[in-house]
Design a protein around this motif. Structure first.
Motif, PDB file in Angstrom:
ATOM      1  N   PHE A 125      75.847  60.076  12.860  1.00 12.40           N
ATOM      2  CA  PHE A 125      75.854  58.324  13.032  1.00 12.40           C
ATOM      3  C   PHE A 125      76.562  57.776  11.762  1.00 12.40           C
ATOM      4  CE2 PHE A 125      72.904  58.036   9.058  1.00 12.40           C
ATOM      5  CZ  PHE A 125      72.283  59.346   8.962  1.00 12.40           C
ATOM      6  N   GLN A 126      77.126  58.735  11.080  1.00 10.90           N
ATOM      7  CA  GLN A 126      78.076  58.274   9.928  1.00 10.90           C
ATOM      8  C   GLN A 126      78.964  59.419   9.479  1.00 10.90           C
ATOM      9  OE1 GLN A 126      75.947  60.616   7.461  1.00 10.90           O
ATOM     10  NE2 GLN A 126      77.207  59.459   6.147  1.00 10.90           N
ATOM     11  N   GLY A 127      79.888  59.111   8.503  1.00 13.42           N
ATOM     12  CA  GLY A 127      80.612  59.916   8.063  1.00 13.42           C
ATOM     13  C   GLY A 127      82.012  60.272   9.118  1.00 13.42           C
ATOM     14  N   GLY A 128      82.662  61.409   8.669  1.00  5.98           N
ATOM     15  CA  GLY A 128      83.804  61.870   9.701  1.00  5.98           C
ATOM     16  C   GLY A 128      83.840  63.261   9.266  1.00  5.98           C
ATOM     17  N   ARG A 177      82.379  52.700  20.387  1.00  4.84           N
ATOM     18  CA  ARG A 177      82.516  52.057  19.379  1.00  4.84           C
ATOM     19  C   ARG A 177      83.020  52.576  17.904  1.00  4.84           C
ATOM     20  NH1 ARG A 177      80.656  46.800  20.344  1.00  4.84           N
ATOM     21  NH2 ARG A 177      79.765  46.565  22.598  1.00  4.84           N
ATOM     22  N   ALA A 178      82.929  54.127  18.176  1.00  2.00           N
ATOM     23  CA  ALA A 178      83.271  54.966  17.073  1.00  2.00           C
ATOM     24  C   ALA A 178      84.715  54.461  16.555  1.00  2.00           C
ATOM     25  CB  ALA A 178      83.075  56.403  17.359  1.00  2.00           C
ATOM     26  N   LYS A 179      84.889  54.778  15.281  1.00  4.18           N
ATOM     27  CA  LYS A 179      86.127  54.500  14.713  1.00  4.18           C
ATOM     28  C   LYS A 179      87.273  55.663  14.687  1.00  4.18           C
ATOM     29  CE  LYS A 179      83.259  50.988  13.302  1.00  4.18           C
ATOM     30  NZ  LYS A 179      82.022  51.141  14.001  1.00  4.18           N
ATOM     31  N   LEU A 180      88.467  55.210  14.983  1.00  2.00           N
ATOM     32  CA  LEU A 180      89.487  56.259  15.057  1.00  2.00           C
ATOM     33  C   LEU A 180      90.053  56.454  13.867  1.00  2.00           C
ATOM     34  CD1 LEU A 180      90.632  57.850  17.855  1.00  2.00           C
ATOM     35  CD2 LEU A 180      92.231  55.862  18.100  1.00  2.00           C
ATOM     36  N   VAL A 181      90.032  57.771  13.521  1.00  2.00           N
ATOM     37  CA  VAL A 181      91.051  58.116  12.219  1.00  2.00           C
ATOM     38  C   VAL A 181      92.513  58.162  12.408  1.00  2.00           C
ATOM     39  CG1 VAL A 181      91.406  59.621  10.264  1.00  2.00           C
ATOM     40  CG2 VAL A 181      88.906  59.068  10.978  1.00  2.00           C
ATOM     41  N   SER A 182      93.478  57.459  12.034  1.00  2.00           N
ATOM     42  CA  SER A 182      94.677  57.502  12.517  1.00  2.00           C
ATOM     43  C   SER A 182      95.353  58.641  11.827  1.00  2.00           C
ATOM     44  CB  SER A 182      95.479  56.222  12.329  1.00  2.00           C
ATOM     45  OG  SER A 182      96.702  56.563  11.755  1.00  2.00           O
ATOM     46  N   TYR A 183      96.684  59.052  12.039  1.00  2.00           N
ATOM     47  CA  TYR A 183      97.156  60.216  11.688  1.00  2.00           C
ATOM     48  C   TYR A 183      97.925  59.712  10.169  1.00  2.00           C
ATOM     49  CZ  TYR A 183     101.891  58.176  12.665  1.00  2.00           C
ATOM     50  OH  TYR A 183     102.975  57.348  12.493  1.00  2.00           O
ATOM     51  N   LEU A 184      97.783  58.571   9.887  1.00  2.00           N
ATOM     52  CA  LEU A 184      98.311  58.186   8.433  1.00  2.00           C
ATOM     53  C   LEU A 184      97.100  57.997   7.524  1.00  2.00           C
ATOM     54  CD1 LEU A 184     101.150  55.901   9.747  1.00  2.00           C
ATOM     55  CD2 LEU A 184     101.535  58.106   8.377  1.00  2.00           C
ATOM     56  N   LEU A 222      72.049  56.817   3.944  1.00  2.00           N
ATOM     57  CA  LEU A 222      70.692  56.616   4.065  1.00  2.00           C
ATOM     58  C   LEU A 222      70.278  56.589   5.701  1.00  2.00           C
ATOM     59  CD1 LEU A 222      70.047  54.068   1.262  1.00  2.00           C
ATOM     60  CD2 LEU A 222      68.863  56.077   1.712  1.00  2.00           C
ATOM     61  N   PRO A 223      69.006  56.972   5.972  1.00  2.00           N
ATOM     62  CA  PRO A 223      68.441  57.041   7.273  1.00  2.00           C
ATOM     63  C   PRO A 223      68.489  55.654   7.927  1.00  2.00           C
ATOM     64  CG  PRO A 223      67.084  58.112   5.807  1.00  2.00           C
ATOM     65  CD  PRO A 223      68.144  57.843   4.996  1.00  2.00           C
ATOM     66  N   ALA A 224      68.390  54.477   6.919  1.00  2.00           N
ATOM     67  CA  ALA A 224      68.411  53.257   7.330  1.00  2.00           C
ATOM     68  C   ALA A 224      69.604  52.932   8.024  1.00  2.00           C
ATOM     69  CB  ALA A 224      68.407  52.189   6.049  1.00  2.00           C
ATOM     70  N   ASN A 225      70.787  53.587   8.140  1.00  2.00           N
ATOM     71  CA  ASN A 225      71.969  53.505   8.789  1.00  2.00           C
ATOM     72  C   ASN A 225      71.852  54.270  10.215  1.00  2.00           C
ATOM     73  OD1 ASN A 225      74.607  52.624   9.296  1.00  2.00           O
ATOM     74  ND2 ASN A 225      75.616  54.344   8.114  1.00  2.00           N
ATOM     75  N   VAL A 226      70.847  54.905  10.348  1.00  2.00           N
ATOM     76  CA  VAL A 226      70.666  55.521  11.837  1.00  2.00           C
ATOM     77  C   VAL A 226      70.852  54.670  12.762  1.00  2.00           C
ATOM     78  CG1 VAL A 226      69.227  57.046  13.254  1.00  2.00           C
ATOM     79  CG2 VAL A 226      69.568  57.694  10.967  1.00  2.00           C
ATOM     80  N   CYS A 227      69.959  53.504  12.549  1.00  2.00           N
ATOM     81  CA  CYS A 227      69.788  52.447  13.863  1.00  2.00           C
ATOM     82  C   CYS A 227      71.168  51.877  14.063  1.00  2.00           C
ATOM     83  CB  CYS A 227      68.891  51.372  13.422  1.00  2.00           C
ATOM     84  SG  CYS A 227      66.997  52.084  12.822  1.00  2.00           S
ATOM     85  N   LEU A 228      71.814  51.707  12.826  1.00  2.00           N
ATOM     86  CA  LEU A 228      73.127  50.982  13.125  1.00  2.00           C
ATOM     87  C   LEU A 228      74.128  51.727  13.574  1.00  2.00           C
ATOM     88  CD1 LEU A 228      73.267  48.848   9.783  1.00  2.00           C
ATOM     89  CD2 LEU A 228      72.917  47.922  12.093  1.00  2.00           C
ATOM     90  N   GLY A 229      74.242  52.962  12.927  1.00  2.00           N
ATOM     91  CA  GLY A 229      75.363  54.016  13.444  1.00  2.00           C
ATOM     92  C   GLY A 229      74.941  54.558  14.871  1.00  2.00           C
ATOM     93  N   LEU A 230      74.068  54.315  15.420  1.00  2.00           N
ATOM     94  CA  LEU A 230      74.017  54.810  16.923  1.00  2.00           C
ATOM     95  C   LEU A 230      73.385  53.661  17.964  1.00  2.00           C
ATOM     96  CD1 LEU A 230      71.524  58.121  16.259  1.00  2.00           C
ATOM     97  CD2 LEU A 230      74.081  57.777  16.562  1.00  2.00           C
ATOM     98  N   GLY A 231      72.924  52.488  17.420  1.00  2.00           N
ATOM     99  CA  GLY A 231      72.800  51.310  18.190  1.00  2.00           C
ATOM    100  C   GLY A 231      71.350  51.676  18.884  1.00  2.00           C
TER     101      GLY A 231
END
Ligand code: GDP
Ligand code: IMO
Ligand code: MG
Length: 445
Positions: free
Chosen positions: A43-46, A112-119, A261-270
């Motif tokens: 749900f977060q990080g990369g 809606r995940a964020k794309l990490v660009s090559y730069l 934090l687990p509080a971000n699970v809801c936002l990071g998964l919808g």
């Protein structure tokens, strides 16, 4: 009036309670093997994450692919809160295929995940370089995490779902142009230079990964997960990094760029918070940290620190960097438990204790004052309040039954439980080696 949809399934969360690398990957794998969950979701990080899975002869380090990849019936979700390094993703999928796990049919990535660009990784390095000129470094993993989250928050970033739209090339070109201008600025102002061939090479690799990405299941993941929950299926949310690296509650700026934090699970998964059930927190029997910033619990005796580092193989799964080793920090742990709402813990590395006596950090000091609250800045901490106790010994490698646990380890586990008694925490299981089979249940059967 429309009838409320009945909630059936639940979501359990698993997070690291220290500075990362607590053994989350292994414990996710362990929980998934109980047959309770149908899917696991990042749900977060990369790709700053490095989660090690070991099962017999098989070893796999996941950076983006969730840690259910070695279990064939488990769906794998990458949520909208994740910054996706597609080069790493494609590499992991191919490594897994070689190991006999074709994960593509069960891998779902949020549009809606964020794309990490090559730069982004180059910008990460440039930012670190400029910081180091000012005498400070975060010690990032160089995976482009900060720049990718910054672009997302500045609303100029790219979403994974954008790749399916006709304006993608134009958006990508304009973002890349902006990135190149930034890199030029770092070159002019700080003398930081990336050779053109390296940039060209990264672009080619990235474009090839994009072609592979287009064959993957990019979807409205929030919709899919909610559907699964309504079907009565349970999902495990897999935290990356650790609570002490949370962008809001860690030792800012020595943190990562997401809320861990687990509080971000809801936002990071919808998903709604009404589905959240258990919060599993993972710790090591001691503490490690990699990167910059202060580390109050760090073992002062370099020889002893090295013994923990070597016997515990404390070298980063993502960057290979040596991890600093510290005593179990109960003050930081209580802070992390309070913030996360952890009700069950996993304790790993119970097979590693090279010294007869150990210390445990009970509190932080600022001058003569013992701090009651966790400090805003760890560099304010002048000393730590420790207690010396007997070590938990080296005799428990591979122990998988409670009755075979050594008295020294039993007494350390009871000590930890007693020190955390205000939280009414259950010790679920204790790790005695890197393998899936290397653990024993403690408070539960
Ligand atoms: P994560 O990022 O939290 O998933 O953890 P990492 O995979 O980065 O680091 C944990 C390391 O410890 C890996 O090399 C694991 O194989 C290893 N490990 C996990 N649990 C245990 C344990 O109980 N004992 C030992 N000796 N190694 C463990
Ligand atoms: P897992 O999921 C340990 C640390 C970096 C640096 C800081 C910021 O394997 O536990 P970043 O690249 O995120 O901008 O770096 O955070 N860091 C980790 N340390 N384990 C991790 O992940 C980490 N991910 C980031 O070392 O100090
Ligand atoms: Mg790790």
């Amino acid at each position: 009036m429309e009838k409320n949809i009945e909630k059936k399934g639940f979501i359990d969360c698993l997070v690291g309670l220290q500075w990362g690398d607590e053994g989350k990957g292994k414990n996710i794998d362990e929980l998934l093997s109980k047959g309770i969950y149908s899917g696991v979701a990042r749900f977060q990080g990369g790709a700053n994450a490095g989660h090690t899975l070991k099962f017999g002869q098989i070893e796999f380090i996941g950076h983006i692919v969730p840690s259910g990849c070695l279990q064939k019936d488990i769906e794998l979700y990458v949520g909208n809160g994740v910054v996706v390094d597609i080069i790493s993703l494609v590499k992991e999928i191919s490594e897994l295929k070689k190991l006999g796990f074709d994960v593509l049919p069960r891998l779902y990535i949020s549009n809606r995940a964020k794309l990490v660009s090559y730069l982004h990784p180059f910008l990460d390095q440039a930012e670190e370089f400029s910081r180091s000129q000012d005498g400070f470094k975060i010690g990032t993993t160089s995976r482009g995490i900060g720049p990718a989250y910054s672009d997302s928050r500045s609303r100029r970033g790219l979403l994974l779902g954008d790749i399916l739209f006709s304006d993608f090339d134009q958006k990508f070109d304009s973002l890349s142009k902006m990135h190149m201008n930034l890199l030029k600025m770092y070159q002019t102002d700080y003398g930081f230079e990336i050779p053109t061939e390296k940039i060209d090479e990264a672009k080619i690799k990235w474009q090839a990964a994009l072609t592979e990405l287009k064959k993957m299941q990019i979807c409205d993941l929030s919709f899919l997960i909610q559907k699964r929950l309504r079907e009565g299926k349970n999902i495990l949310a897999e935290g990356a990094q650790g609570i002490m690296l949370d962008i809001d509650y860690g030792d800012y700026p020595n943190v990562t760029s997401s809320n861990t934090l687990p509080a971000n699970v809801c936002l990071g998964l919808g998903v709604s918070h009404k589905y959240i059930r258990n919060i599993y927190g993972v710790i090591k029997a001691y503490t490690t940290k990699v990167g910059g910033g202060d580390f109050p619990a760090r073992i002062k005796d370099e020889v002893v620190e090295k013994m923990f580092q070597e016997q515990g193989h404390e070298f980063g799964a993502t960057t290979g960097r040596a991890r600093m080793c510290g005593w179990l920090d109960l003050f930081a742990l209580k802070y992390a438990i309070g913030l996360s709402g952890t009700n069950k813990i996993f304790i790993n590395k119970a097979d590693i204790c090279p010294t007869d006596k150990i210390k445990v950090v009970l509190g932080y000091k600022k001058g003569d004052k013992i701090l009651e609250e966790f400090p805003l800045r760890l560099n304010e901490v002048t000393d730590v309040n420790t207690e010396e106790i007997l070590g938990w010994g080296n005799a428990n490698y591979g122990v998988s039954l409670k009755e075979n646990v050594s008295p020294a380890l039993t007494s350390y586990l009871n000590y930890i439980k007693e020190k955390l008694s205000e939280f009414k925490i259950e010790i679920v299981s204790v790790g005695t080696g890197p393998d899936r089979e290397h653990s024993f249940n403690w408070d539960t059967d």
